[in-house]
Scaffold this motif. Structure first.
Motif, PDB file in Angstrom:
ATOM      1  N   LEU A 146     -32.037  -7.527 -20.149  1.00 27.62           N
ATOM      2  CA  LEU A 146     -31.000  -6.585 -20.503  1.00 27.62           C
ATOM      3  C   LEU A 146     -30.108  -6.560 -19.319  1.00 27.62           C
ATOM      4  CD1 LEU A 146     -33.266  -3.861 -21.982  1.00 27.62           C
ATOM      5  CD2 LEU A 146     -32.028  -5.613 -23.269  1.00 27.62           C
ATOM      6  N   GLU A 147     -30.354  -6.483 -18.252  1.00 26.51           N
ATOM      7  CA  GLU A 147     -29.296  -6.381 -16.957  1.00 26.51           C
ATOM      8  C   GLU A 147     -28.453  -7.575 -17.056  1.00 26.51           C
ATOM      9  OE1 GLU A 147     -31.562  -6.014 -13.303  1.00 26.51           O
ATOM     10  OE2 GLU A 147     -32.063  -4.084 -13.798  1.00 26.51           O
ATOM     11  N   THR A 148     -29.150  -8.923 -17.287  1.00 28.16           N
ATOM     12  CA  THR A 148     -28.602 -10.014 -17.152  1.00 28.16           C
ATOM     13  C   THR A 148     -27.575  -9.973 -18.522  1.00 28.16           C
ATOM     14  OG1 THR A 148     -30.154 -11.346 -16.424  1.00 28.16           O
ATOM     15  CG2 THR A 148     -28.626 -12.507 -17.178  1.00 28.16           C
ATOM     16  N   ALA A 149     -27.739  -9.675 -19.750  1.00 33.89           N
ATOM     17  CA  ALA A 149     -26.921  -9.366 -20.864  1.00 33.89           C
ATOM     18  C   ALA A 149     -25.759  -8.557 -20.444  1.00 33.89           C
ATOM     19  CB  ALA A 149     -27.579  -8.989 -21.947  1.00 33.89           C
ATOM     20  N   ALA A 150     -26.027  -7.468 -19.812  1.00 33.66           N
ATOM     21  CA  ALA A 150     -25.046  -6.488 -19.532  1.00 33.66           C
ATOM     22  C   ALA A 150     -24.111  -7.126 -18.495  1.00 33.66           C
ATOM     23  CB  ALA A 150     -25.506  -5.353 -18.957  1.00 33.66           C
ATOM     24  N   ILE A 151     -24.292  -7.838 -17.535  1.00 33.83           N
ATOM     25  CA  ILE A 151     -23.793  -8.719 -16.616  1.00 33.83           C
ATOM     26  C   ILE A 151     -22.618  -9.396 -17.146  1.00 33.83           C
ATOM     27  CG2 ILE A 151     -23.503  -9.979 -14.544  1.00 33.83           C
ATOM     28  CD1 ILE A 151     -26.034  -8.545 -13.739  1.00 33.83           C
ATOM     29  N   VAL A 152     -23.037 -10.431 -17.872  1.00 32.11           N
ATOM     30  CA  VAL A 152     -22.444 -11.407 -18.792  1.00 32.11           C
ATOM     31  C   VAL A 152     -21.766 -11.037 -19.981  1.00 32.11           C
ATOM     32  CG1 VAL A 152     -23.702 -13.331 -17.526  1.00 32.11           C
ATOM     33  CG2 VAL A 152     -24.329 -12.702 -19.532  1.00 32.11           C
ATOM     34  N   ASP A 153     -22.083  -9.979 -20.687  1.00 37.17           N
ATOM     35  CA  ASP A 153     -21.601  -9.300 -21.923  1.00 37.17           C
ATOM     36  C   ASP A 153     -21.905 -10.048 -22.940  1.00 37.17           C
ATOM     37  OD1 ASP A 153     -20.207  -7.478 -23.400  1.00 37.17           O
ATOM     38  OD2 ASP A 153     -18.219  -8.654 -23.174  1.00 37.17           O
ATOM     39  N   ALA A 154     -23.284 -10.364 -23.023  1.00 40.18           N
ATOM     40  CA  ALA A 154     -23.913 -11.151 -23.949  1.00 40.18           C
ATOM     41  C   ALA A 154     -25.016 -10.443 -24.797  1.00 40.18           C
ATOM     42  CB  ALA A 154     -24.813 -12.396 -23.271  1.00 40.18           C
ATOM     43  N   GLU A 155     -25.241 -11.015 -26.181  1.00 41.53           N
ATOM     44  CA  GLU A 155     -26.095 -10.600 -26.993  1.00 41.53           C
ATOM     45  C   GLU A 155     -27.552 -10.869 -26.692  1.00 41.53           C
ATOM     46  OE1 GLU A 155     -26.520 -11.765 -31.467  1.00 41.53           O
ATOM     47  OE2 GLU A 155     -24.766 -10.555 -31.152  1.00 41.53           O
ATOM     48  N   VAL A 156     -28.538 -10.017 -26.652  1.00 44.09           N
ATOM     49  CA  VAL A 156     -29.842 -10.039 -26.626  1.00 44.09           C
ATOM     50  C   VAL A 156     -30.325 -10.240 -27.925  1.00 44.09           C
ATOM     51  CG1 VAL A 156     -31.979  -8.933 -25.768  1.00 44.09           C
ATOM     52  CG2 VAL A 156     -29.809  -8.362 -24.708  1.00 44.09           C
ATOM     53  N   THR A 157     -31.224 -11.348 -27.834  1.00 43.52           N
ATOM     54  CA  THR A 157     -32.034 -11.524 -29.046  1.00 43.52           C
ATOM     55  C   THR A 157     -33.642 -11.359 -28.774  1.00 43.52           C
ATOM     56  OG1 THR A 157     -32.326 -13.724 -28.578  1.00 43.52           O
ATOM     57  CG2 THR A 157     -30.493 -13.427 -30.036  1.00 43.52           C
ATOM     58  N   ARG A 158     -34.344 -11.071 -30.011  1.00 42.55           N
ATOM     59  CA  ARG A 158     -35.610 -10.677 -30.018  1.00 42.55           C
ATOM     60  C   ARG A 158     -36.379 -11.599 -31.103  1.00 42.55           C
ATOM     61  NH1 ARG A 158     -38.627  -5.080 -31.056  1.00 42.55           N
ATOM     62  NH2 ARG A 158     -40.550  -5.867 -31.801  1.00 42.55           N
ATOM     63  N   ASP A 159     -37.471 -12.457 -30.572  1.00 38.19           N
ATOM     64  CA  ASP A 159     -38.155 -13.202 -31.507  1.00 38.19           C
ATOM     65  C   ASP A 159     -39.551 -12.906 -31.406  1.00 38.19           C
ATOM     66  OD1 ASP A 159     -38.872 -15.502 -32.702  1.00 38.19           O
ATOM     67  OD2 ASP A 159     -38.595 -16.970 -31.082  1.00 38.19           O
ATOM     68  N   ASP A 160     -40.013 -12.337 -32.512  1.00 34.61           N
ATOM     69  CA  ASP A 160     -41.365 -11.865 -32.801  1.00 34.61           C
ATOM     70  C   ASP A 160     -42.143 -13.051 -32.804  1.00 34.61           C
ATOM     71  OD1 ASP A 160     -41.657  -8.640 -32.705  1.00 34.61           O
ATOM     72  OD2 ASP A 160     -39.621  -9.488 -33.439  1.00 34.61           O
ATOM     73  N   VAL A 161     -42.894 -13.644 -32.060  1.00 35.44           N
ATOM     74  CA  VAL A 161     -43.373 -15.112 -32.256  1.00 35.44           C
ATOM     75  C   VAL A 161     -44.693 -14.991 -32.903  1.00 35.44           C
ATOM     76  CG1 VAL A 161     -44.529 -16.945 -30.975  1.00 35.44           C
ATOM     77  CG2 VAL A 161     -42.584 -15.865 -30.035  1.00 35.44           C
ATOM     78  N   ARG A 162     -45.697 -14.103 -32.792  1.00 36.38           N
ATOM     79  CA  ARG A 162     -46.904 -13.957 -33.275  1.00 36.38           C
ATOM     80  C   ARG A 162     -47.671 -12.906 -32.527  1.00 36.38           C
ATOM     81  NH1 ARG A 162     -47.589 -18.192 -30.374  1.00 36.38           N
ATOM     82  NH2 ARG A 162     -49.473 -18.487 -29.073  1.00 36.38           N
ATOM     83  N   ASP A 163     -48.722 -12.138 -33.561  1.00 36.05           N
ATOM     84  CA  ASP A 163     -49.367 -11.369 -32.891  1.00 36.05           C
ATOM     85  C   ASP A 163     -49.161 -10.528 -31.649  1.00 36.05           C
ATOM     86  OD1 ASP A 163     -51.285 -12.506 -34.834  1.00 36.05           O
ATOM     87  OD2 ASP A 163     -52.142 -14.085 -33.522  1.00 36.05           O
ATOM     88  N   GLY A 164     -48.209  -9.840 -31.865  1.00 39.93           N
ATOM     89  CA  GLY A 164     -47.769  -8.969 -30.669  1.00 39.93           C
ATOM     90  C   GLY A 164     -46.959  -9.464 -29.544  1.00 39.93           C
TER      91      GLY A 164
END
Length: 164
Positions: free
Chosen positions: A68-86
């Motif tokens: 999240l810090e990196t995303a804020a620095i470079v002004d980028a979107e964070v993605t979430r990928d729920d792979v499996r079983d938590g």
């Protein structure tokens, strides 16, 4: 008596130049984040003459905060990928000054939910995140950190033109 002065030459090999640019980006980002990544590297992208930057923050809640810090620095979107079983990847895929950047952390569902509002993919987060205005002093107002999140499944469905 003769004195020779040796000047350092500018790299002329485009691969060397690309590598040095990616390495400089890695160094700059590591210098700016509070959470130090487990691995920070400048690496050649497979089958290309392009070097990219990768920051692997490891696992857990602190690792996710690094992304999240990196995303804020470079002004980028964070993605979430729920792979499996938590198992959940929190990632940033973007380009900074022409250099591909990937920052990632592996978390569990609870940590990912804490880091990112589950299912919160609002296009305009300012309309859903009110700013507390209890005081009349501008210095007393706390503005929450807001990160745009778009699930990878949605991105893949958009790219292929199918429903996820």
């Amino acid at each position: 008596m003769t004195t020779e002065i040796t000047e350092q030459t500018t790299p002329t090999n485009p691969l060397r130049t690309a590598y040095l640019a990616a390495a400089a980006l890695v160094a700059r980002l590591v210098d700016q984040v509070e959470v130090i990544p487990d691995t920070a590297e400048a690496r050649r992208e497979l089958g290309t003459d392009t070097y990219g930057a990768r920051l692997h923050f490891g696992t857990g809640l602190a690792a996710g905060r690094g992304v999240l810090e990196t995303a804020a620095i470079v002004d980028a979107e964070v993605t979430r990928d729920d792979v499996r079983d938590g198992v959940v990847w929190i990632e940033v895929h973007t380009t900074v000054d022409g250099i591909p950047l990937i920052a990632r952390a592996l978390t569990n569902t609870a940590d990912a939910d804490e880091l990112l509002a589950a299912g919160d993919t609002a296009e305009d987060p300012e309309t859903t995140q009110p700013i507390p205005t209890v005081s009349t002093s501008p210095t007393a107002i706390t503005v929450p950190a807001i990160f745009a999140v778009r699930p990878l499944a949605t991105m893949k469905a958009t790219a292929t033109g199918t429903d996820a």
